[in-house]
Design an enzyme around this catalytic site. Sequence first.
Site, short mmCIF file in Angstrom:
data_model
loop_
_atom_site.label_atom_id
_atom_site.label_comp_id
_atom_site.label_asym_id
_atom_site.label_seq_id
_atom_site.Cartn_x
_atom_site.Cartn_y
_atom_site.Cartn_z
N HIS A 229 -46.05 -84.72 92.21
CA HIS A 229 -47.13 -85.10 91.28
C HIS A 229 -48.29 -85.74 92.01
CE1 HIS A 229 -45.12 -84.20 87.42
NE2 HIS A 229 -44.00 -84.60 88.00
N ASP B 163 -40.02 -88.22 90.12
CA ASP B 163 -39.47 -87.12 89.34
C ASP B 163 -40.06 -85.80 89.77
OD1 ASP B 163 -42.00 -87.90 88.35
OD2 ASP B 163 -41.62 -86.81 86.48
N GLU B 164 -39.38 -84.73 89.45
CA GLU B 164 -39.85 -83.35 89.60
C GLU B 164 -40.46 -83.08 90.98
OE1 GLU B 164 -40.82 -82.30 84.94
OE2 GLU B 164 -42.36 -83.37 86.10
N ALA B 165 -39.83 -83.62 92.02
CA ALA B 165 -40.29 -83.39 93.39
C ALA B 165 -39.68 -82.09 93.92
CB ALA B 165 -39.92 -84.59 94.27
N HIS B 166 -39.97 -81.00 93.23
CA HIS B 166 -39.31 -79.73 93.54
C HIS B 166 -39.77 -79.16 94.88
CE1 HIS B 166 -37.95 -80.18 89.54
NE2 HIS B 166 -39.01 -79.67 88.93
#
Length: 540
Positions: A282, A345-348
């Site tokens: 993000h 979060d969401e550190a893909h």
Amino acid sequence: MRQHQKQYHRAARLFGSLLLVAAAGVSAVGAAPAHHGSAPQATTPLGQVVPAPASVEAGGPAYAITSNTRIRVEDHSRDARQVAAYLAGVLRPSTGYRLPITDKHGHDGIRLELSRGAKDLGAEGYRLRSDRGSVTITAHSPAGLFHGVQTLRQQLPAAVEASSRQPGPWLVAGGTIEDSPKYGYRGAMLDVSRHFFGVDKVKRYIDQLALYKINKLHLHLSDDQGWRIAIDSWPRLAEYGGSTQVGGGQGGYYTKAQYLEIVQYAASRYLEVVPEIDMPGHTNAALASYPDLNCDGVAPPLYTGTSVGFSSLCVGKDVTYDFVDDVVRELAALTPGKYLHIGGDEAHSTSHEDYVTFMDKVQPIVAKYGKTVIGWHQLTGATPSKGAIAQYWGLDGTSAAEKAQVAAAAQNGTGLVLSPADRVYLDMKYNKDTPLGLAWAGYVEVQRSYDWNPGSYIPGAPGSSVQGVEAPLWSETLSTSSQVEYMAFPRLPGVAELGWSPPATHDWDTYKVRLAAQGPRWDALGVNYYKSAQVPWPAD
């Protein structure tokens, strides 16, 4: 504290079909007569407020606020006097009364008492006693006084919130409320990154949160679409990274003075600001602002879409941690509260190994500047630092393995704040016809947002690990205060009740009636809200 729960529930259930009429007691307590020959008004039954109080003992004559009422602050406390000024600011426009604030001793009027001996009320609790001659709010701390004032507001007719003079009468039912919160962390998050909300809009939301005894304002200050806080050592973060938002447009950011204005305003309403810099994912706004933060040294373009998981700080570069150190140092210096949220979060686009390395390096930086780490629950996939809090945003359908990972961290001392997306994400649509919001976590009607137990929500997590609840409001589809309010109300008060009230009071059938009574109050305040068919709103 709970010895009067039976009385509370009996009154709560009666309220669905019967108001306790105080007409017989009006003349006895010296209430000013209703204007223009209007019919006598009923009092709000004591304790019929949101959040539900821990203990209610109703009975005795009502108290009437009249033109002779004074607000008494007898301990010469500056904090108590500020709470009194806040209360007077609420009451004066609608009542038309002077309501002078005095430190002279007296047994009449509205009395605000800070008591060193009231330690049993804790850091935020209060006692409210109403009878023929006075309403007295007692607390051990100024925060408790302030919360007691919010209960007093809700015991008065909704018209008390109006900005012009109303007829009254202004009656407070007789009896005693003794109240303190279940959880110390009762939060609401406002995403100012996807769409930017200026200082006045944030202040408006703060005032709405305060009415329901919320005590944490989590500001999501950075994301792919915008960086919203000025950092002197990295000026392009705000100047360039904050120059747009979802769908385009000019975006915006807070100067340090503006951020401090928000922090101070929140503190005046006894809310603590929890700032978030989301990382290592993000982060497109930061990566676009400074090429060196990218592994290849090439800055991506600014981003105005709504996809997630494509950006990452470069974990292997020393400059990444210089950047983090500077940002945390400057933000911590502006933030008197205990917490600093580092996202996670969401550190893909970050490998698991790099994610663990990053969190191992960043958490000590937060501690170095005197703050406690909060991260989204993916932090538990690394090693949370001592005292860290994981904010859980999973769904009922989240995998057992992921829930077990969070539970294991909780068993090892990591605190939890509960924000399940399919329960309390306020940007989720109410139903398929909701014109705003998203639906990736499903539809979340009012009952669903209220009807769950934070203390037992994650299997295997000790109840003692739960620090509280938080209602996030993401802004991909929201850009105005009216839109924020439509998604927050009527769900936000239910989350506030889950955080404040003892579990024994959590009952949808009685809660929805108390919630319905908030509708006229929101009308008087000019709050835009969704009139859910699940709630028995008063007839217009």
